[in-house]
Design a protein around this motif. Structure first.
Motif, PDB file in Angstrom:
ATOM      1  N   PHE A 110      49.194   9.872  28.136  1.00  0.00           N
ATOM      2  CA  PHE A 110      49.370  11.330  28.815  1.00  0.00           C
ATOM      3  C   PHE A 110      50.748  11.866  28.720  1.00  0.00           C
ATOM      4  O   PHE A 110      50.945  13.047  28.570  1.00  0.00           O
ATOM      5  CB  PHE A 110      48.599  11.022  30.162  1.00  0.00           C
ATOM      6  N   VAL A 111      51.673  11.362  29.419  1.00  0.00           N
ATOM      7  CA  VAL A 111      53.063  11.695  29.375  1.00  0.00           C
ATOM      8  C   VAL A 111      53.688  11.873  27.956  1.00  0.00           C
ATOM      9  O   VAL A 111      54.450  12.841  27.857  1.00  0.00           O
ATOM     10  CB  VAL A 111      54.055  10.624  30.264  1.00  0.00           C
ATOM     11  N   LEU A 112      53.554  10.840  27.221  1.00  0.00           N
ATOM     12  CA  LEU A 112      53.914  10.958  26.057  1.00  0.00           C
ATOM     13  C   LEU A 112      53.443  12.187  25.100  1.00  0.00           C
ATOM     14  O   LEU A 112      54.082  12.675  24.206  1.00  0.00           O
ATOM     15  CB  LEU A 112      53.695   9.497  25.172  1.00  0.00           C
ATOM     16  N   ALA A 113      52.145  12.563  25.316  1.00  0.00           N
ATOM     17  CA  ALA A 113      51.471  13.507  24.451  1.00  0.00           C
ATOM     18  C   ALA A 113      52.260  14.844  24.937  1.00  0.00           C
ATOM     19  O   ALA A 113      52.341  15.625  24.036  1.00  0.00           O
ATOM     20  CB  ALA A 113      50.210  13.648  24.902  1.00  0.00           C
ATOM     21  N   HIS A 114      52.535  15.061  26.350  1.00  0.00           N
ATOM     22  CA  HIS A 114      53.435  16.083  26.534  1.00  0.00           C
ATOM     23  C   HIS A 114      54.646  16.447  25.759  1.00  0.00           C
ATOM     24  O   HIS A 114      55.209  17.402  25.677  1.00  0.00           O
ATOM     25  CB  HIS A 114      53.550  16.176  28.088  1.00  0.00           C
ATOM     26  N   ALA A 115      55.311  14.981  25.888  1.00  0.00           N
ATOM     27  CA  ALA A 115      56.757  14.980  25.443  1.00  0.00           C
ATOM     28  C   ALA A 115      56.667  15.296  23.610  1.00  0.00           C
ATOM     29  O   ALA A 115      57.275  16.277  23.425  1.00  0.00           O
ATOM     30  CB  ALA A 115      57.228  13.739  25.485  1.00  0.00           C
ATOM     31  N   LEU A 116      55.599  14.817  23.129  1.00  0.00           N
ATOM     32  CA  LEU A 116      55.467  15.236  21.736  1.00  0.00           C
ATOM     33  C   LEU A 116      55.140  16.731  21.338  1.00  0.00           C
ATOM     34  O   LEU A 116      55.437  17.368  20.408  1.00  0.00           O
ATOM     35  CB  LEU A 116      54.372  14.244  21.089  1.00  0.00           C
ATOM     36  N   ALA A 117      54.335  17.221  22.334  1.00  0.00           N
ATOM     37  CA  ALA A 117      53.865  18.798  22.350  1.00  0.00           C
ATOM     38  C   ALA A 117      55.093  19.471  22.400  1.00  0.00           C
ATOM     39  O   ALA A 117      55.390  20.444  21.669  1.00  0.00           O
ATOM     40  CB  ALA A 117      52.881  19.347  23.455  1.00  0.00           C
ATOM     41  N   THR A 118      56.213  19.206  23.166  1.00  0.00           N
ATOM     42  CA  THR A 118      57.323  19.921  23.539  1.00  0.00           C
ATOM     43  C   THR A 118      58.304  19.826  22.152  1.00  0.00           C
ATOM     44  O   THR A 118      58.667  20.815  21.774  1.00  0.00           O
ATOM     45  CB  THR A 118      58.013  19.715  24.804  1.00  0.00           C
ATOM     46  N   LEU A 119      58.152  18.519  22.020  1.00  0.00           N
ATOM     47  CA  LEU A 119      59.106  18.190  20.742  1.00  0.00           C
ATOM     48  C   LEU A 119      58.707  18.811  19.375  1.00  0.00           C
ATOM     49  O   LEU A 119      59.477  19.515  18.600  1.00  0.00           O
ATOM     50  CB  LEU A 119      59.418  16.825  20.396  1.00  0.00           C
ATOM     51  N   GLY A 120      57.451  18.756  19.226  1.00  0.00           N
ATOM     52  CA  GLY A 120      56.873  19.691  17.993  1.00  0.00           C
ATOM     53  C   GLY A 120      56.930  21.019  18.052  1.00  0.00           C
ATOM     54  O   GLY A 120      57.360  21.637  17.020  1.00  0.00           O
ATOM     55  N   ALA A 121      56.834  21.909  19.238  1.00  0.00           N
ATOM     56  CA  ALA A 121      57.017  23.456  19.088  1.00  0.00           C
ATOM     57  C   ALA A 121      58.719  23.393  19.055  1.00  0.00           C
ATOM     58  O   ALA A 121      58.557  24.502  18.435  1.00  0.00           O
ATOM     59  CB  ALA A 121      56.391  23.608  20.544  1.00  0.00           C
ATOM     60  N   TYR A 122      59.323  22.857  19.720  1.00  0.00           N
ATOM     61  CA  TYR A 122      60.693  22.968  19.433  1.00  0.00           C
ATOM     62  C   TYR A 122      61.196  22.942  17.901  1.00  0.00           C
ATOM     63  O   TYR A 122      61.902  23.726  17.466  1.00  0.00           O
ATOM     64  CB  TYR A 122      61.456  22.146  20.104  1.00  0.00           C
ATOM     65  N   ALA A 123      60.581  21.920  17.246  1.00  0.00           N
ATOM     66  CA  ALA A 123      60.835  21.790  15.879  1.00  0.00           C
ATOM     67  C   ALA A 123      60.413  22.753  15.021  1.00  0.00           C
ATOM     68  O   ALA A 123      61.051  23.138  14.129  1.00  0.00           O
ATOM     69  CB  ALA A 123      60.314  20.418  15.406  1.00  0.00           C
ATOM     70  N   LEU A 124      59.225  23.269  15.322  1.00  0.00           N
ATOM     71  CA  LEU A 124      58.691  24.380  14.530  1.00  0.00           C
ATOM     72  C   LEU A 124      59.649  25.589  14.693  1.00  0.00           C
ATOM     73  O   LEU A 124      59.891  26.367  13.721  1.00  0.00           O
ATOM     74  CB  LEU A 124      57.131  24.675  15.096  1.00  0.00           C
ATOM     75  N   VAL A 147      45.153  17.935  25.600  1.00  0.00           N
ATOM     76  CA  VAL A 147      46.538  17.676  25.737  1.00  0.00           C
ATOM     77  C   VAL A 147      47.384  17.295  24.627  1.00  0.00           C
ATOM     78  O   VAL A 147      48.534  17.503  24.345  1.00  0.00           O
ATOM     79  CB  VAL A 147      46.751  16.837  26.997  1.00  0.00           C
ATOM     80  N   SER A 148      46.845  16.351  23.748  1.00  0.00           N
ATOM     81  CA  SER A 148      47.423  15.751  22.608  1.00  0.00           C
ATOM     82  C   SER A 148      47.316  16.826  21.443  1.00  0.00           C
ATOM     83  O   SER A 148      46.459  16.742  20.511  1.00  0.00           O
ATOM     84  CB  SER A 148      46.751  14.494  22.549  1.00  0.00           C
ATOM     85  N   ASN A 149      48.147  17.827  21.696  1.00  0.00           N
ATOM     86  CA  ASN A 149      48.064  18.949  20.713  1.00  0.00           C
ATOM     87  C   ASN A 149      49.625  18.888  19.937  1.00  0.00           C
ATOM     88  O   ASN A 149      49.987  19.625  18.942  1.00  0.00           O
ATOM     89  CB  ASN A 149      47.840  20.189  21.244  1.00  0.00           C
ATOM     90  N   GLY A 150      50.339  17.981  20.284  1.00  0.00           N
ATOM     91  CA  GLY A 150      51.761  18.137  19.685  1.00  0.00           C
ATOM     92  C   GLY A 150      51.785  17.903  18.200  1.00  0.00           C
ATOM     93  O   GLY A 150      52.818  18.330  17.469  1.00  0.00           O
ATOM     94  N   GLY A 151      50.731  16.997  17.561  1.00  0.00           N
ATOM     95  CA  GLY A 151      50.911  16.911  16.078  1.00  0.00           C
ATOM     96  C   GLY A 151      50.655  18.171  15.383  1.00  0.00           C
ATOM     97  O   GLY A 151      51.125  18.447  14.109  1.00  0.00           O
ATOM     98  N   ILE A 152      49.903  19.515  16.084  1.00  0.00           N
ATOM     99  CA  ILE A 152      49.837  20.578  15.249  1.00  0.00           C
ATOM    100  C   ILE A 152      51.281  21.423  14.902  1.00  0.00           C
ATOM    101  O   ILE A 152      51.525  21.640  13.882  1.00  0.00           O
ATOM    102  CB  ILE A 152      49.198  21.529  16.179  1.00  0.00           C
ATOM    103  N   PRO A 153      51.863  21.519  16.054  1.00  0.00           N
ATOM    104  CA  PRO A 153      53.323  22.545  15.677  1.00  0.00           C
ATOM    105  C   PRO A 153      54.353  21.456  14.789  1.00  0.00           C
ATOM    106  O   PRO A 153      55.148  21.879  14.005  1.00  0.00           O
ATOM    107  CB  PRO A 153      53.970  22.808  16.868  1.00  0.00           C
ATOM    108  N   LEU A 154      54.147  20.258  15.119  1.00  0.00           N
ATOM    109  CA  LEU A 154      55.201  19.157  14.514  1.00  0.00           C
ATOM    110  C   LEU A 154      54.781  19.222  12.770  1.00  0.00           C
ATOM    111  O   LEU A 154      55.626  18.840  12.088  1.00  0.00           O
ATOM    112  CB  LEU A 154      55.089  17.666  15.055  1.00  0.00           C
ATOM    113  N   ALA A 155      53.388  19.019  12.734  1.00  0.00           N
ATOM    114  CA  ALA A 155      53.013  19.041  11.257  1.00  0.00           C
ATOM    115  C   ALA A 155      53.321  20.411  10.529  1.00  0.00           C
ATOM    116  O   ALA A 155      53.832  20.464   9.287  1.00  0.00           O
ATOM    117  CB  ALA A 155      51.518  18.917  10.951  1.00  0.00           C
TER     118      ALA A 155
END
Length: 778
Positions: free
Chosen positions: A317-331, A365-373
């Motif tokens: 749950f915590v890692l999913a939030h971190a991945l979403a932040t990092l993915g949107a930042y990368a995009l 909540v596990s949506n970080g793969g969208i902006p990262l991809a």
């Protein structure tokens, strides 16, 4: 210095005597009878001391002063001999003149041996086989320019070296060998201090240390660490008691904890039974009754039992939030945003107030793969919103990695994965159209995107499509076996939010939760209708329409995307969805399985964040311009705070007040008994902790909670209300149920309250007390 020498000095300087371009040497004073000496550009060679009878002179850097005017080699040799007979003063190194002027005619000081440039005429003449070899050009003195050119000399390896005292006086260097290798610099030479320092030889330890240091301060290392730290703080107290509590409630999180545990367990033991889970007995394909979180199966392979499942859920749950932040930042960074603007996108996308209501839905909540991809695909294609398409920046490996991340995101569930899949399909169709136009219609480019990138896209898209097709098969099978699982437009209307929902925050928002209580009460189903992305985000995005680093047309495209996403999020509330949501529901495969249209707000939040990033990036650029006018040119504390203020406000608005209830402990009977079993009381919410408890042995249980209720399970719940009686016992035996576990502390307020007072004699069952539960063995 003689009169002749001093007379020659003036013309020499006027003629441009000095070092060649780029040599780094100061001007040198020519010898008597010489108009000027110039060293070759960038030669950097020290002066050599010639033998007696040799004259040393530098060659002109441009080659013009070295022109011989057709003089043949013997004439040039004779001229060189005459020059050597006189007292020729040649500087050993740049700036030395006094010592060379005092030498005798027989002890000629060698001038600097320098390499000639292209176009400089060179001639060699041998003056004495026993003493030296000399290359000399013809000296053409000119009354106006007083320039003389002479060839460079080389000393033979076998020639005796000149006297040490004379060598120090002339140049402070030793003679150079015939092969031109090796030189020594006099430590007393003051100009040696201006030479480049030798490159340090690093040990392996120092090289590793430097590499580690560069890695630790790299932007993406800092971004990853910042995303992790922010996730821990913004989801607190999730990690305070990670083995005993779950965020928001223990219903859906218990279901999703079981999903991760089941996928990890079955893939290690019997992968062929993945979709036939141990819950919803005796129905098959039960793992496809809801989004599966299959992409988290590797995490499910670690640990065993309910405690490990809860701990695993909280960490993911915590890692999913971190991945979403990092993915949107990368995009945002790939599209051309600055660092602070990208951080605003990451925080707004992950911690938007409306997402706080989804804390119990890990698949949302596990949506970080969208902006990262999307960031990887854009990087692979060399495309940026700010700078456009740059073919030189194409990276096929990044494009293929983007397709892999997209496939992984799809494996987490179709709830948000299906719109993402259709978006990628649309992008692929547009790209294919562009490729066809550039290949055959416009300029007939043979390979518009490059062969490697084309192959990466084809293979990646095929892999993504294959993953989607394999995951869709079980869901189509469930739809075939359970017609009641299909959604209707009436179901969509129940969860469709009004316009006021876009300005209403959920109860889990620490800033707006209590203030918006009245607005929430006016919504029919507020958990899925409170869709506020943040008032700060609204303001920043509005500013981005007028002040931004994005082009005007790009701002309009982003605004159009926001509006379309919001209209779709309203479902059938926007003019009954006749021309918006209903056509998608009726014609796009799988779209009728989406129950809550409000989750389309995820795309509106991302696009609003990109609009805001354009404004923040432009603002930071303006701050740098203001700072450049300061002395020293560095932003003051107030300017720095001004650039960070948008990020701070977005983060504050995302603070949560999410409850973290304690998970009910596992009953001893469920840990020890074999299946198939039925646990009473049973309902949608009460069955989800039972699924979590079954992770100790994964025995078959009739209980289960999902997005719909199978007919078999509905009948079991109806029949078991009279348990223990003969009709219920006979029906359970027909299903294959062996044990019925009744939980005493959960009977109150349910249809099964008081069932333990009913007699069971003569029914062919045995009753046993196991811990706090009563077990009926059928």
């Amino acid at each position: 210095m003689t009169t002749e020498q001093s007379d020659a000095t003036g013309p020499a300087r006027e003629a441009g005597a000095g070092s060649g371009a780029g040599s780094g040497l100061p001007e040198t004073e020519p010898a008597a009878g010489q108009a000027g000496l110039r060293t070759d550009a960038g030669s950097g060679l020290p002066g050599t001391e010639p033998a007696a009878g040799q004259a040393g002179a530098g060659t002109d850097a441009s080659g013009a002063g070295a022109a011989t005017g057709g003089t043949d080699a013997p004439d040039r040799a004779d001229a060189a001999t005459k020059t050597a007979a006189s007292t020729a003063t040649g500087p050993g190194t740049a700036g030395t003149e006094a010592a060379a002027a005092k030498t005798t005619a027989t002890t000629a000081t060698g001038a600097s041996t320098v390499g000639t440039t292209a176009g400089t005429a060179r001639a060699g003449a041998t003056t004495d086989a026993d003493t030296a070899k000399a290359d000399a050009g013809s000296a053409q003195p000119d009354a106006d320019t007083a320039k003389a050119d002479a060839g460079s000399t080389k000393t033979d390896a076998g020639t005796a070296k000149a006297d040490a005292d004379t060598a120090k006086a002339a140049a402070g260097t030793t003679a150079e060998g015939e092969d031109g290798a090796g030189e020594e610099t006099d430590p007393a030479d003051p100009f040696s201090a201006f030479g480049p320092a030798p490159a340090p030889v690093l040990t392996r330890t120092r090289r590793v240390g430097r590499a580690v240091g560069r890695f630790l301060i790299h932007e993406w290392t800092l971004a990853t660490a910042g995303a992790l730290l922010l996730a821990v703080l913004m989801t607190w107290p999730t990690l305070r008691y990670p083995g005993y509590t779950l965020p928001q409630d223990y219903w859906d999180p218990s279901l999703q904890s079981w999903q991760m545990a089941w996928s990890g367990h079955i893939l290690l033991t019997d992968p062929g039974q993945l979709w036939n889970a141990n819950t919803f007995f005796p129905d098959r394909w039960s793992f496809a009754f809801s989004d599966t979180l299959l992409g988290y199966a590797p995490a499910g392979m670690l640990g065993h039992g309910p405690e490990a499942a809860v701990l695993r859920y909280n960490i993911v749950f915590v890692l999913a939030h971190a991945l979403a932040t990092l993915g949107a930042y990368a995009l945002a960074r790939q599209l051309g945003s600055g660092r602070i603007g990208a951080a605003v996108v990451g925080a707004a996308y992950t911690y938007a107030p409306w997402l706080l209501a989804q804390a119990g839905h890990l698949h949302i909540v596990s949506n970080g793969g969208i902006p990262l991809a999307l960031a990887m695909l854009a990087r692979g294609h060399g495309w940026s919103l700010r700078y456009g398409y740059r073919p030189a920046r194409r990276r096929p490996g990044w494009a293929f990695a983007g397709w892999l991340v997209a496939a992984w995101q799809l494996s987490l569930g179709f709830g948000i994965g299906l719109p993402f899949a259709y978006l990628l399909a649309g992008i692929a169709l547009v790209s294919a159209g562009i490729w066809f136009a550039r290949r055959w219609l416009v300029r007939r480019v043979k390979r518009p995107f490059g062969r490697r990138l084309f192959l990466a896209d084809v293979l990646g898209a095929l892999l993504f499509a294959a993953v989607g097709a394999l995951l869709a098969i079980p869901y189509f099978k469930v739809a075939e076996l359970h017609p009641n699982a299909a959604r209707t437009l009436g179901d969509i209307g129940t969860y469709s939010p009004p316009v006021s929902g876009f300005f209403t925050a959920p109860a889990e928002s620490r800033v707006w939760g209590s203030l918006h209580e009245g607005a929430r009460n006016a919504l029919p189903w507020h958990p899925e209708m409170t869709l506020l992305p943040g008032f700060v985000l609204y303001a920043l995005a509005a500013g981005g329409l007028f002040f931004s680093v994005w082009r005007v047309r790009h701002r309009l495209f982003l605004l159009a995307g926001v509006l379309v996403s919001m209209v779709l999020a309203m479902g059938t509330r926007f003019f009954h969805g006749t021309v918006t949501y209903v056509p998608l529901f009726e014609h796009l495969p799988g779209w009728n399985g989406l129950r809550t249209p409000g989750r389309m707000m995820l795309w509106a939040t991302l696009l609003l964040g990109l609009l805001a990033a354009g404004a923040v990036t432009a603002f930071c650029a303006r701050v740098r311009e203001l700072a450049a006018e300061r002395v020293p040119p560095w932003p003051g504390p107030w300017l720095r705070l001004a650039t960070l203020l948008p990020l701070l406000l977005v983060v504050v608005e995302g603070l949560n007040a999410t409850p973290h209830p304690v998970v009910p402990p596992q009953p001893v009977a469920i840990r020890t008994l074999d299946g198939p079993m039925l646990v009473l009381p049973t309902s949608q919410n009460l069955d989800q902790p039972v699924m979590l408890w079954s992770t100790s042995r994964f025995q078959d249980v009739v209980n289960g909670g999902s997005g719909f209720t199978p007919e078999t399970q509905a009948k079991v719940r109806d029949v078991s209300v009279g348990f223990p009686d003969l009709p219920s016992i006979d029906y359970l035996r027909q299903l294959g149920v062996k044990n019925v576990v009744v939980l005493r502390d959960r009977l109150g307020g349910t249809p099964w309250e008081g069932m333990l007072e009913r007699p069971s004699d003569g029914l062919g069952v045995t009753r046993e007390e196991v811990g706090d539960a009563v077990v009926f063995r059928l």
